[in-house]
Design an enzyme around this catalytic site. Structure first.
Site: not given
Length: 729
Positions: A296, A324, A401-402, A429, A450, A500, A660
């Site tokens: 960290d 979000m 929107v993604e 993402s 992100h 991801n 995290y």
């Protein structure tokens, strides 16, 4: 000058009163091995002064002592148990000699007095503090317990309940609370600190204050009746079992040690502390948790270095409101960066403002802010249906929107409404940043940013460097993320980026287990209770959203067809096609109903077994070891590939992103720390048993090379010098 060491000095103040001043060469004081040895030498000088009447301890820094030098911990933890025990005995003899000086002592404490810093001032008779004080014993958060007498002195000073609350939770308290519980004797303004401490010291010297009576309880057994002791320690052990669990042995060890030591005086109690500390220091959990602390510090230091030449954005904007967008807007405004929140839909703007207001009201309910502060923060969030004010913003983050077409259109339009030097970022993402950059005239001013949901709780922000992102662009968004109180980690561009990209192989392992007849309930139980994830994969998919995962899974399969393209219908497909999207519509692997607090509570739903039966083989039992291996190997392999391909720069950054961003169990320290603890050769042996399951289980060549020599990913740490050398370090 009576004594001068590298990190502290001793001098006369007036009329028999000496001052011992901590003044390390750097920006902060740490109680490292050299300082402990130097403190012992300084006390030796004091013990020779026949005309000594009193001693003042203070600091020449903005903080008294921030704690032990944690960079020394990993090497100290490699010292054989007997040698570590000897060194602790030596260190405690130093604090005992400070406590046993035949004159009154006081610590003038400013800023932080944590860990060893707190234990140092516990050895003085009086403590006077400034309003900015933070004092406590955070050791259990590092997998250990106080080792310089903190578990002995604090309970005898404060009483068992207050001390157990601080020690078991590894917490610190502010000046007001410290005064209330008796951890300090007074609080004064910084400019009056030394003057106030001297006044108390003179009163003690003159006999107006009984300093010997103040000192005596610290030398004796803990004053508790059998009934009081039973209540205090039973409650504490129950609370620790509930909050820490079996994977974190330090808190319960600390409680049991304080309980066992309660009937003894100082010397025997310190021996018990020593006997408990040493085995904890040699646990994998301690090494992992100390590793997280050091990682960290490394990640934050890297961000600080990256942003040293850029100005932190003073005005920000968010494209796309809702949960979000509202969360990002709240976080920015809460940390002092005003934000414009734009949406094409008035209903979405209302939702975004409601989300921000809800989060602020929670702060109000907890007493963290007052109504004036709430109104001030909310007034710095400006909802809008157009681009009013966008000509003044320094950075814009898109959170629509993604969908790549929608994102490209929104970003291209926004680029025309902002200054040429304004930075644009996307909160995508999974969609590659370089693909979105194709829609822009100034791709050098664009990158990925992100955030993780919920924004106000999740510490990580992935900063994604596109092919054309400039260094200044990256630095500006890192500065903004840091200002928001987040931990930014810069990664290179690819589908899914880092977090991801490594999460979906984990989900693939889950899908394959279900296909082969495993029960999702058992998988969740094993991954939560045995491996230590906060949520098992089925529950996590319900929280993320089955529809979201279904879409992201397709994006990842297109990006990495060799490994992530599947040739069968899986559980995610089955639930998605049945319109079971998880918590968002109350139906996923479980059925969800709101509890009395309005939070979704999961319940069994027999329909799910019928749905999954259509995409899986007959039910069969899997061992816990096989479940863990089949879940973790795909993730760890992908983490290693990301390092080898330069998507993530270092094992430290990878592990912090996992902890995290995904909640990787901290007591494992992250994927690379887990690998090193297991040993690369042992990991390879385990993975080879499952290579028949497909490409996700094939170990990358770089890891195979390490396994041949059983090399670690983190640099090897050498044990600290023998205890005799440590004493005089």
């Amino acid at each position: 000058m009576l004594y001068k060491g590298d990190t502290l000095y001793l001098d006369w103040l007036e009329d028999g009163i000496a001052e011992l001043v901590f003044d390390a060469p750097g920006s902060v004081n740490k109680l490292d091995t050299a300082t402990v040895a130097s403190l012992g030498e300084a006390i030796g000088v004091l013990e020779q002064q026949s005309d000594l009447k009193g001693l003042l301890l203070r600091s020449n820094k903005a903080a008294f002592i921030v704690g032990a030098d944690i960079t020394e911990f990993l090497s100290l933890f490699l010292v054989p148990e007997e040698q570590l025990s000897q060194w602790l005995h030596f260190a405690n003899s130093v604090f005992n000699r400070l406590e046993d000086l035949p004159v009154p002592t006081i610590a003038a404490v400013n800023g932080y007095a944590l860990g060893g810093g707190c234990e140092c001032v516990l050895a003085t008779d009086y403590r006077l503090a400034t309003p900015d004080l933070r004092i406590g014993l955070p050791e259990t958060k590092l997998g250990i317990m106080p080792g310089f007498g903190g578990s002995v002195r604090m309970p005898r000073m404060l009483g068992a309940d207050s001390a157990l609350e601080i020690i078991a939770a590894g917490k610190d308290v502010g000046a007001d609370q410290a005064l209330k519980i008796g951890l300090v004797d007074g609080v004064v303004k910084a400019e009056k600190l030394v003057e106030g401490a001297m006044a108390i010291l003179r009163q003690a010297i003159n006999g107006d204050l009984d300093w010997k009576a103040k000192r005596q309880p610290k030398l004796e057994p803990l004053k508790l009746s059998k009934i009081e002791a039973a209540m205090s320690f039973t409650i504490a052990k129950g609370m620790v079992a509930q909050t820490a669990g079996k994977h974190y042995p330090a808190p319960i060890t600390a409680v049991k040690t304080i309980e066992a030591a309660a009937r003894f005086g100082r010397e025997e109690a310190l021996n018990l502390e020593n006997k408990s500390f040493v085995p904890l220091a040699h646990t994998n959990e301690a090494r992992a948790l100390v590793g997280i602390f050091l990682n960290d510090q490394y990640v934050k230091g890297k961000a600080k270095k990256l942003t040293k030449d850029v100005e932190t954005p003073k005005q920000a904007a968010v494209l796309g409101a809702g949960i979000m967008g509202g969360g990002i807007a709240y976080q920015s405004a809460w940390k002092g960066v005003p934000v414009v929140m734009k949406d094409i839909n008035d209903k979405s703007l209302t939702l975004g403002m409601t989300e921000a207001a809800k989060l602020l009201n929670k702060q109000l309910e907890r007493g963290k802010i007052d109504g004036l502060k709430l109104a001030g923060v909310i007034s710095t969030i400006h909802p809008t249906l157009d681009y009013a004010g966008f000509d003044r913003v320094d950075v814009v983050v898109e959170a629509v929107v993604e969908n790549p077409k929608v994102k490209k259109a929104v970003l291209a339009e926004t680029e025309q409404k902002v200054r040429p030097d304004t930075v644009l970022a996307s909160n995508t993402s999974t969609i590659p940043i370089s693909e979105l950059a194709n829609a822009l005239e100034r791709p050098e001013n664009f990158c990925g940013m992100h955030f993780f949901n919920p924004v106000h709780r999740m510490p990580l922000v992935e900063i994604i460097r596109g092919e054309k992102s400039s260094d200044e662009t990256i630095a500006k968004v890192v500065a903004w993320a840091s200002k928001m109180g987040k931990t930014p980690i810069v990664v290179n561009d690819c589908p899914g980026f880092f977090v991801n990209r490594v999460l979906f192989p984990y989900f693939a392992g889950f899908s394959q287990l279900l296909r082969d007849g495993a029960d999702f309930r058992k998988i969740d139980k094993v991954m939560e209770k045995q491996f230590g994830w906060p949520m098992g994969p089925a529950y996590l998919l319900d929280v993320v959203g089955i529809d979201t995962a279904h879409h992201a899974q397709a994006v990842m399969a297109a990006g990495f067809p060799q490994r992530m393209q599947k040739d069968y219908r899986d559980a995610i497909d089955a639930l998605f096609n049945a319109n079971r999207f998880g918590q968002k519509n109350g139906l996923g692997f479980w059925r969800y109903k709101e509890d009395s607090k309005g939070k979704p509570k999961k319940e069994e739903d027999v329909v799910v077994d019928d749905l999954l039966a259509k995409v899986s083989q007959p039910k069969r039992d899997f061992s816990e070891e096989e479940i863990i291996a089949r879940m973790m190997i795909p993730m760890v392999n992908e983490v290693v590939r990301c390092l080898e391909e330069g998507i993530i720069a270092t094992p430290a950054e990878a592990d912090m992103a996992l902890v995290y961003g995904l909640g990787f169990p901290p007591f494992h320290g992250g994927a690379f720390r887990w690998l090193d603890t297991l040993g690369s050769a042992k990991y390879l042996d385990m993975a080879q048993q499952y290579q028949h399951l497909g490409p996700l289980y094939e170990v990358p060549e770089g890891l195979r090379n390490k396994a041949r020599h059983n090399e670690p990913y983190y640099p090897p740490v050498e044990p600290a010098r023998p205890v005799g050398d440590l004493k005089t370090a």
